[in-house]
Write an enzyme that holds these catalytic residues in place. Structure first.
Site, short mmCIF file in Angstrom:
data_model
loop_
_atom_site.label_atom_id
_atom_site.label_comp_id
_atom_site.label_asym_id
_atom_site.label_seq_id
_atom_site.Cartn_x
_atom_site.Cartn_y
_atom_site.Cartn_z
N CYS A 1 0.80 -1.24 0.00
CA CYS A 1 0.00 0.00 0.00
C CYS A 1 0.83 1.29 0.00
O CYS A 1 0.58 2.19 -0.81
CB CYS A 1 -0.94 0.00 1.20
N ASP B 1 20.20 3.90 3.87
CA ASP B 1 19.85 3.66 5.27
C ASP B 1 21.12 3.75 6.10
O ASP B 1 22.18 4.17 5.61
CB ASP B 1 19.10 2.34 5.46
N ARG C 1 15.17 1.88 3.91
CA ARG C 1 15.27 0.64 3.17
C ARG C 1 14.63 -0.50 3.97
O ARG C 1 15.12 -1.64 4.01
CB ARG C 1 16.74 0.31 2.82
N SER C 2 13.52 -0.20 4.61
CA SER C 2 12.80 -1.23 5.35
C SER C 2 12.20 -2.23 4.37
O SER C 2 11.98 -1.92 3.20
CB SER C 2 11.68 -0.59 6.19
#
Length: 331
Positions: free
Chosen positions: A165, A223, A200-201
């Site tokens: 999402c 990150d 950068r999850s």
């Protein structure tokens, strides 16, 4: 100033007098503007159903950002013809709760508010939701397709593969403000764009970098461990992106970036706006304010938050999942 022409400064004015500040050149785009356009599509799909779809949210943490997202989801659902039920459970009870919702015929969509354990166990929980009810697009089938740049679930290309999402919400924002070049072929419309993403999850940052690179962009993913480059190669000849560890730093990549996207969940973090290229597009998807007001002095477009767009994408995904459950009564 001349009363007849307030923009005219007489030549007799003292040189020491401060000049009128230049007009603002930064356009601030609010998430609600983008979401309202997408909601038209959602309402058209909703009108074809025989009952309100039910979205169930599972909250098993005390993260205020997760609770805020849950509250936004509840409000948006109630305002737009969807039912929403927030189920607050203990961490150790979450697995059974998800499995139960999977087989509950009254539940059309499931959302889990991460982090839960904030370790690899979250990845396991992420895969428990059946794909038909995975409105977040995080199940293995969807993620595999996303990273492989496979855009449809069927060979006839009638059913699109769901995307996560928040990354998709950012794409919709980029489309809205014209970063995507509609003259180019579908799938290549970011060719020539350079993007820096500070996050950068596995939930947002990495999927977003892959999606933008698959659409043709040259993406620098930043990150705390360093910088990676996501690209489809010279002339975007590759079918899908590939990733390189690079020696460049944030200071190296931001000045060459047309778009800068931040998502640092830390109230103490502020992006160094002095690095921005003049006229850059800046988007923040964190619940924290990653940009100081000075961003408007360098950016051409600034999007301070995207929450409303994310929730609208969530509602759209509920409809997709409901329609995919063939033979189900009430849909």
């Amino acid at each position: 100033m001349s009363e007849k022409n307030p923009g005219f400064e007489p030549t007799t004015t003292s040189p020491s007098r401060s000049s009128t500040p230049p007009p603002a050149t930064c356009k601030v785009i609010l998430a609600g503007t983008v979401a309202s356009r997408l909601m038209v599509e959602v309402q058209a799909g909703l009108s074809k159903l025989r009952r309100k779809p039910l979205l169930v949210g599972f909250l098993a943490n005390s993260d205020p950002a997760a609770k805020m997202y849950a509250d936004w989801t509840s409000k948006t659902c109630s305002e737009n013809g969807f039912s929403f039920e927030l189920r607050t459970v203990e961490k150790d009870e979450l697995e059974d709760a998800i499995l139960s919702a999977n087989v509950d015929r009254s539940v059309d969509g499931i959302i889990i508010y991460f982090p839960v354990f904030n370790n690899r166990q979250d990845s396991y929980l992420q895969q428990l939701t059946v794909p038909e009810k995975d409105v977040e697009g995080l199940s293995h089938r969807y993620l595999f397709n996303m990273y492989q740049n496979t855009r449809f679930l069927d060979q006839k290309k009638t059913q699109k593969s769901l995307l996560p999402c928040t990354p998709l919400a950012i794409i919709k924002v980029l489309e809205h403000i014209g970063v995507y070049n509609s003259i180019l072929p579908y799938g290549n419309r970011l060719f020539g764009r350079t993007v820096t993403i500070v996050n950068r999850s596995e939930i947002v940052g990495r999927p977003l970098a892959a999606l933008l690179a698959n659409d043709g962009a040259d993406v620098w993913s930043v990150d705390v461990t360093g910088v990676q480059r996501f690209t489809r190669g010279e002339g975007i000849r590759r079918k899908m992106h590939h990733v390189q560890d690079v020696t460049e730093t944030l200071e190296d990549v931001v000045p060459r970036s047309d778009v800068v996207i931040t998502g640092v969940p830390n109230s103490g973090y502020k992006f160094p706006v002095k690095l921005l290229k003049q006229g850059a597009v800046c988007i923040n998807f964190s619940s924290e304010k990653n940009f100081d007001p000075e961003v408007k002095e360098r950016a051409s477009i600034y999007v301070p938050a995207i929450g409303k767009v994310t929730i609208t994408i969530l509602l759209r995904n509920i409809l997709v999942g409901c329609n995919a459950m063939r033979g189900r009564k009430g849909c």
